[in-house]
Design a protein around this motif. Structure first.
Motif, short mmCIF file in Angstrom:
data_model
loop_
_atom_site.label_atom_id
_atom_site.label_comp_id
_atom_site.label_asym_id
_atom_site.label_seq_id
_atom_site.Cartn_x
_atom_site.Cartn_y
_atom_site.Cartn_z
N MET B 231 0.80 -1.22 -0.10
CA MET B 231 -0.10 -0.14 -0.01
C MET B 231 0.85 1.16 -0.01
SD MET B 231 -3.33 1.00 2.48
CE MET B 231 -2.31 0.88 4.18
N VAL B 232 0.77 2.05 -0.79
CA VAL B 232 1.50 3.37 -1.00
C VAL B 232 0.69 4.45 -0.53
CG1 VAL B 232 2.58 4.78 -2.58
CG2 VAL B 232 2.71 2.53 -2.99
N MET B 233 1.32 5.12 0.42
CA MET B 233 0.65 6.48 0.99
C MET B 233 1.33 7.68 0.81
SD MET B 233 -0.53 4.69 4.63
CE MET B 233 -1.34 6.18 5.38
N TYR B 234 0.35 8.53 0.66
CA TYR B 234 1.02 9.93 0.44
C TYR B 234 -0.13 10.88 1.21
CZ TYR B 234 2.88 13.87 -1.85
OH TYR B 234 3.46 15.23 -2.23
N LEU B 235 0.42 11.76 2.23
CA LEU B 235 -0.18 12.77 3.06
C LEU B 235 -1.37 12.10 3.62
CD1 LEU B 235 1.71 15.30 2.83
CD2 LEU B 235 -0.48 16.44 1.76
N GLY B 236 -1.24 11.04 4.25
CA GLY B 236 -2.39 10.41 5.21
C GLY B 236 -3.17 9.62 4.39
N ARG B 237 -3.30 9.43 3.08
CA ARG B 237 -4.23 8.35 2.18
C ARG B 237 -3.38 7.77 1.38
NH1 ARG B 237 -9.28 11.27 1.92
NH2 ARG B 237 -8.91 13.27 2.94
N ALA B 238 -4.06 6.47 1.44
CA ALA B 238 -3.64 5.36 0.29
C ALA B 238 -3.84 5.91 -0.75
CB ALA B 238 -4.24 4.08 0.79
N VAL B 239 -2.80 5.90 -1.87
CA VAL B 239 -3.12 6.24 -3.19
C VAL B 239 -2.97 5.11 -4.13
CG1 VAL B 239 -2.02 8.79 -2.96
CG2 VAL B 239 -0.51 6.76 -3.70
N GLU B 240 -2.38 3.92 -3.59
CA GLU B 240 -2.38 2.86 -4.56
C GLU B 240 -2.30 1.62 -3.62
OE1 GLU B 240 0.28 3.19 -7.69
OE2 GLU B 240 -0.40 1.24 -8.84
N THR B 278 9.53 17.63 -8.56
CA THR B 278 9.79 18.91 -8.03
C THR B 278 9.21 19.29 -6.81
OG1 THR B 278 8.28 19.90 -9.52
CG2 THR B 278 10.67 19.90 -10.25
N GLY B 279 9.75 20.15 -6.15
CA GLY B 279 9.15 20.73 -4.98
C GLY B 279 9.03 19.34 -3.79
N GLU B 280 8.62 19.93 -2.60
CA GLU B 280 8.47 18.95 -1.40
C GLU B 280 7.21 18.60 -0.97
OE1 GLU B 280 11.41 19.83 1.25
OE2 GLU B 280 12.74 20.60 -0.14
N LEU B 281 7.22 17.79 -0.17
CA LEU B 281 5.97 17.43 0.44
C LEU B 281 4.98 18.48 1.06
CD1 LEU B 281 6.81 14.16 2.49
CD2 LEU B 281 4.83 14.20 0.86
N PRO B 282 3.87 18.74 0.73
CA PRO B 282 2.99 19.80 1.38
C PRO B 282 3.01 19.53 2.76
CG PRO B 282 1.78 18.58 -0.30
CD PRO B 282 2.92 17.87 -0.19
N ALA B 292 -3.89 15.49 -3.44
CA ALA B 292 -2.85 15.90 -2.33
C ALA B 292 -1.46 15.89 -3.20
CB ALA B 292 -2.78 15.32 -1.15
N PHE B 293 -1.43 15.14 -4.29
CA PHE B 293 0.02 15.10 -4.98
C PHE B 293 -0.10 15.99 -6.23
CE2 PHE B 293 2.82 12.38 -8.08
CZ PHE B 293 3.69 12.70 -7.32
N ASN B 294 -1.35 16.68 -6.54
CA ASN B 294 -1.40 17.42 -7.80
C ASN B 294 -0.32 18.42 -7.83
OD1 ASN B 294 -2.44 20.58 -7.60
ND2 ASN B 294 -3.84 19.34 -6.12
N PRO B 295 0.41 19.26 -7.01
CA PRO B 295 1.58 20.35 -7.01
C PRO B 295 2.60 19.67 -7.55
CG PRO B 295 0.32 20.51 -5.03
CD PRO B 295 0.01 19.24 -5.51
N ARG B 296 3.08 17.96 -7.56
CA ARG B 296 4.16 17.61 -7.80
C ARG B 296 3.89 16.90 -9.07
NH1 ARG B 296 6.77 14.98 -2.66
NH2 ARG B 296 8.57 15.40 -3.63
N ALA B 302 -6.83 19.92 -14.97
CA ALA B 302 -7.54 20.76 -14.16
C ALA B 302 -8.40 20.12 -13.07
CB ALA B 302 -8.51 21.37 -15.16
N ASP B 303 -9.03 18.62 -13.53
CA ASP B 303 -9.83 18.25 -12.48
C ASP B 303 -9.14 17.86 -10.99
OD1 ASP B 303 -8.52 16.32 -13.98
OD2 ASP B 303 -10.15 14.98 -14.31
N CYS B 304 -7.81 17.48 -11.25
CA CYS B 304 -7.23 17.09 -10.16
C CYS B 304 -6.78 18.08 -9.01
CB CYS B 304 -5.62 16.80 -10.48
SG CYS B 304 -5.55 15.63 -12.04
N ARG B 305 -7.04 19.53 -9.44
CA ARG B 305 -6.68 20.60 -8.57
C ARG B 305 -8.07 20.85 -7.64
NH1 ARG B 305 -3.60 22.69 -12.90
NH2 ARG B 305 -1.44 22.51 -12.44
N THR B 306 -9.38 20.45 -8.25
CA THR B 306 -10.66 20.66 -7.67
C THR B 306 -11.10 19.59 -6.89
OG1 THR B 306 -11.67 20.18 -9.75
CG2 THR B 306 -11.14 22.39 -9.35
N SER B 307 -10.99 18.31 -7.53
CA SER B 307 -11.97 17.38 -6.45
C SER B 307 -10.71 16.05 -6.20
CB SER B 307 -12.80 16.67 -7.18
OG SER B 307 -12.54 16.43 -8.69
N ARG B 308 -11.13 15.33 -5.28
CA ARG B 308 -10.01 14.27 -4.86
C ARG B 308 -10.57 13.14 -5.36
NH1 ARG B 308 -10.72 13.77 0.47
NH2 ARG B 308 -9.61 15.79 0.88
#
Lengths: 327, 324
Positions: B231-240, B278-282, B292-296, B302-308
Motif C-alpha cells: 500500500m503506497v501512502m501520500y499525505l495520510g491517504r492510500a494512493v495505490e 519537483t517540490g517537497e511534501l506539502p 494531495a499530489f497535484n502540485p508535484r 484541471a480536475d486534479c486541482r478541484t476534486s479528490r
C-alpha cells in the motif's frame, strides 16, 4: 599530481579503555573532477578519515600518516592558520543531519554570508548578491525571502540545499559529502544527488561521497573505495566493482542486497564487525569470511595490485572464486 | 495455509489537534484519512511512503497505542470502533494479538533491565496468571527462536549489537503469542550485513508461526523482498494498493511511479529514467485542494486541482483521475 593524496592514514582514539584504532593505514587519492564514493558500514572509519583530513577530530584522536597533501599543501605539518584558510574555502564538507548542522540562532543568510566573509574579499552588498546567487544555484525558490529565514522554517531537503550552498560558496576544489541524503526521503534524495552531480560537472570540483547505500554508489560514483573496520579493503571503478568484486567482503555485501536476492532467504554475513577488544590478529574480515583459512587468521594481508582492485586479501576473488596459488 | 482475514480496517482516520500558540488558530492535522485494508494470516502487507505520509500513525492505530478518530478496525474477531471504548477483556485479547517492533533498537529497550526482564514484561502485564518459572521458560524459548542464546537472559541491552537488539525486540513482541506483528521500519537502523540476518529471521518466523505482518518501510528494495501486497501512502491517504508484482512492474499512480524511479538501483549499468519530482511534501496542516499530489504530479490536469480522486475498486486500486 593528484588533488588530494593521502597515504597510510591512521587515526587512534585515546579512550578510557586504551587505544582504539578507528582508521588503519588508509590511502585516498582524488584527482580533479573525480567522483569517489567511500562505502562501508557503521564503524568502518569512513567518516573519521575525512574528518581527520579536515582537522575536525577532537584532541583524543592521534592522527598519523606518511603523506597528507591537498593541492600542494602538506596538511599534516600545516599550522592552524594555513589549515583554516584552506578548510571551508578549497575543501568543504557537508554532513548527514542538515537540520543539526545549521545554527538555529542565525538566519540562513547570515550563515552563508559568514562563510563568504571569512574566506573571500567581498563587500557587504557583493556578499548579499553572491548569497542570492548561491541559493538560486542550489535550486531554492524565492532566495531573497529564504535568506531571512531561520533553519527551523526549512524542511530537511531545503536545509541540505542550504548546506550545499554554504559548502560551494567559495568554489571549493574538493567537496566531501558525508552521508548527504541518509536523513532525507527518497524523492528528495534523488533531487539532492542530482544537484551534487550537476554542481560537480559545472564547476569541475572533485566530490568525495561517503555513504552506506550501494544504490547511491552505483548511481553517482566513478570510483569506489570499500572500507571495513577501519581498513580500505578494495578500490575499483564503479562498473568493475559491481561486476567483479575482488574482496570477499565486497562480494558478500553485494550479495546481501535484497534487490539481488534470488531466493526468499538472503545470503548473510555471519557475525559482526570486530570491536575494540576482539580485533583479529590476521585479516580483519577472516572470522566472517567464507573463504578464510588458517593463514588468514594469522597473517595480515597487504593490498593487491590495481588489476585486483587493491584488495586487502590473501586470496582475491577471480570470477567469484578465491585465487589460491602458491605464494 | 488458509487465507483467513485477520485484520480488516475500514476507513480508518486519525486527526490531531494542533494548538496555534498564543495568537494563532488551533487547527487539525489529518495524519491518517480513510485508510482501508485487509491483512491475512501468514501474509505481509507493506506500507510505503515518505515522512509525514501517515505510515507510523497507521502503525500506532493498529497496535491501539492510539484510538482511531473515525472508522473501524476488526482484529482477530474483535472490533475497535472510533468513539466506543473497548471493554477490558477485549482490550487484553487485542494487546496479545497485536504486537509491534520499533525502528530503533537502541531506543526501544530499557537499558536498566536485563533481557529476561525486558522479555517478561509484556507477559507480566497481560498474563498475570502465568507463574514466574513459566514466564522465564517462555523467555528462553523466544531467545532461541530468534537466534539468540539462553545465556543472554541475564545480560543488559548495552552488551548487544544493533542486529542482536533487534532480535531481542522481535523476541519481546512474540512473547504474547501474537497473530499480527506490526514492523515499523524494523531494519532501517541496521547495517546492510545485519539487515539481511534480521530479514531472514522475519521470513522464518512468519513461516513457522503463520504471523501476519504489517511491514512499514521507506526502503523499496526491502519491501519488494518481503511483501505480498503493498500500500503506497501520500499525505495520510492510500494512493495505490496492489500485489507486490503488480505494483513494482506496472505502477498506476504517478506518485508510485516517481517513488520507484527515485530509488537508486545498485547496478551501475542500469539506465535510470528518473522522473523528477519537483517540490517537497506539502504540509499536512495545509494540504492542497483536490488530489494531495497535484502540485508535484506530471500528469496533473484541471480536475486534479478541484476534486479528490477516489480509490478505484478491484484488486489493483489506485486513487488517480489520470493513472499511468
Amino acid at each position: 599530481m593528484a588533488l588530494l593524496d593521502v597515504q597510510s592514514l591512521s587515526v587512534d582514539f585515546r579512550t578510557a579503555n586504551g587505544q582504539f584504532r578507528a582508521v588503519d593505514r588508509v590511502d585516498v587519492s582524488v584527482e580533479e573532477g573525480d567522483v569517489l564514493a567511500i562505502v562501508g558500514e557503521s564503524g568502518s572509519g569512513k567518516s573519521v578519515s575525512m574528518l581527520a583530513l579536515m582537522g575536525l577530530l577532537p584532541w583524543t584522536a592521534d592522527i598519523t600518516s606518511d603523506c597528507m597533501r591537498f593541492d600542494g599543501t602538506d596538511l599534516a605539518t600545516a599550522d592552524a592558520e594555513t589549515r583554516r584558510r584552506l578548510v571551508g574555502r578549497d575543501v568543504a564538507m557537508i554532513f548527514q543531519e542538515p537540520m543539526s548542522s545549521l545554527n538555529p540562532c542565525f538566519t540562513i543568510g547570515f550563515q552563508i554570508r559568514e562563510a563568504l566573509k571569512e574566506h573571500l574579499d567581498l563587500s557587504r552588498s557583493e556578499r548579499q548578491r553572491r548569497a542570492i546567487e548561491l541559493l538560486e544555484q542550489v535550486g531554492l525558490p524565492e532566495p531573497e525571502k529564504r535568506l531571512r529565514a531561520f533553519p527551523h522554517q526549512l524542511s530537511g531537503g531545503m536545509s541540505q540545499r542550504v548546506m550545499i550552498a554554504m559548502a560551494i560558496a567559495c568554489k571549493p576544489k574538493l567537496l566531501i559529502a558525508d552521508e548527504p541524503t541518509t536523513a532525507l526521503d527518497v524523492t528528495i534524495q534523488a533531487q539532492i544527488l542530482e544537484l551534487l552531480l550537476d554542481l560537480q560537472k559545472e564547476t569541475g570540483m572533485a566530490l568525495v561521497l561517503i555513504t552506506h547505500d550501494m544504490g547511491v554508489v552505483a548511481e553517482t560514483a566513478q570510483r569506489v573505495s570499500v572500507q571495513y573496520a577501519g581498513q580500505k579493503v578494495e578500490e575499483q571503478g564503479v562498473q568493475a566493482l559491481f561486476a567483479e568484486p575482488r574482496h570477499p567482503y565486497t562480494s558478500a555485501l553485494l550479495a546481501a542486497l535484497p534487490e539481488r536476492a534470488t531466493t526468499r532467504h538472503l545470503p548473510t554475513i555471519p557475525g559482526v564487525v570486530p570491536g575494540q577488544f576482539d580485533r583479529p590478529s590476521g585479516c580483519l574480515f577472516s572470522p566472517r569470511c567464507p573463504h578464510a583459512d588458517e593463514r588468514c587468521g594469522r597473517e595480515q594481508p597487504t593490498p593487491a595490485d590495481a588489476s585486483l582492485g587493491h584488495a586487502r586479501c590473501h586470496y582475491p576473488l577471480m570470477a567469484g572464486v578465491p585465487r589460491r596459488e602458491a605464494s | 495455509m488458509s487465507r483467513s482475514v485477520i485484520v480488516e480496517a475500514r476507513d480508518l482516520s486519525r486527526h490531531y489537534e494542533v494548538s496555534g500558540g498564543l495568537f494563532g488558530k488551533a487547527s487539525t492535522v489529518q495524519a491518517l484519512s480513510n485508510v482501508s485494508f485487509t491483512l491475512e494470516a501468514g501474509r505481509t502487507l507493506a506500507v510505503v511512503g515518505e515522512s509525514g505520509c501517515g505510515k507510523s500513525t497507521l502503525a500506532r492505530v493498529v497496535t491501539m497505542i492510539e484510538p482511531p478518530s473515525e472508522g473501524t478496525l476488526h482484529i482477530d474477531g474483535h472490533t475497535v470502533d472510533a468513539g466506543e471504548p473497548l471493554d477490558a477483556s477485549a482490550r487484553a485479547a487485542l494487546r496479545a494479538a497485536v504486537q509491534i517492533v520499533f525502528q530503533n533498537p537502541f531506543g526501544s529497550l530499557n537499558p536498566r533491565q536485563t533481557i529476561g526482564r525486558i522479555l517478561e514484561e509484556p507477559v507480566l502485564i497481560n498474563r498475570p496468571d502465568l507463574s514466574k518459572s513459566a514466564r522465564a521458560e517462555r523467555a528462553r524459548e523466544m531467545l532461541e527462536l530468534t537466534g539468540l542464546r539462553p545465556e543472554h537472559y541475564d545480560r543488559y541491552p548495552h552488551m548487544f549489537s544493533g542486529g542482536q537488539r533487534q532480535r531481542i525486540a522481535v523476541a519481546r513482541a512474540l512473547m504474547l503469542e501474537p497473530r499480527i506483528l506490526v514492523l515499523d521500519e524494523p531494519v532501517s537502523a541496521l547495517d546492510l550485513s545485519i539487515q539481511s540476518q534480521v530479514l531472514n529471521l522475519l521470513v522464518d518466523l512468519q513461516e513457522r508461526l503463520g504471523l501476519a505482518y504489517l511491514f512499514i518501510s521507506h526502503d523499496l528494495s526491502v519491501v519488494r523482498h518481503m511483501a505480498d501486497d503493498v500500500m503506497v501512502m501520500y499525505l495520510g491517504r492510500a494512493v495505490e494498493t496492489a500485489s507486490r508484482d503488480e505494483l513494482f512492474l506496472s505502477p498506476k499512480h504517478p506518485y508510485t511511479e516517481a517513488l520507484l524511479s527515485a530509488t537508486p538501483v545498485a547496478d551501475p549499468t542500469h539506465q535510470s529514467t528518473r522522473i523528477r519530482l519537483t517540490g517537497e511534501l506539502p504540509s499536512p496542516l495545509d494540504p492542497p485542494p483536490g488530489c494531495a499530489f497535484n502540485p508535484r504530479c506530471r500528469n496533473v490536469q484541471a480536475d486534479c486541482r478541484t476534486s479528490r480522486p477516489p480509490l478505484s475498486p478491484g484488486d489493483h486500486r489506485v486513487a488517480c483521475f489520470h493513472p499511468v
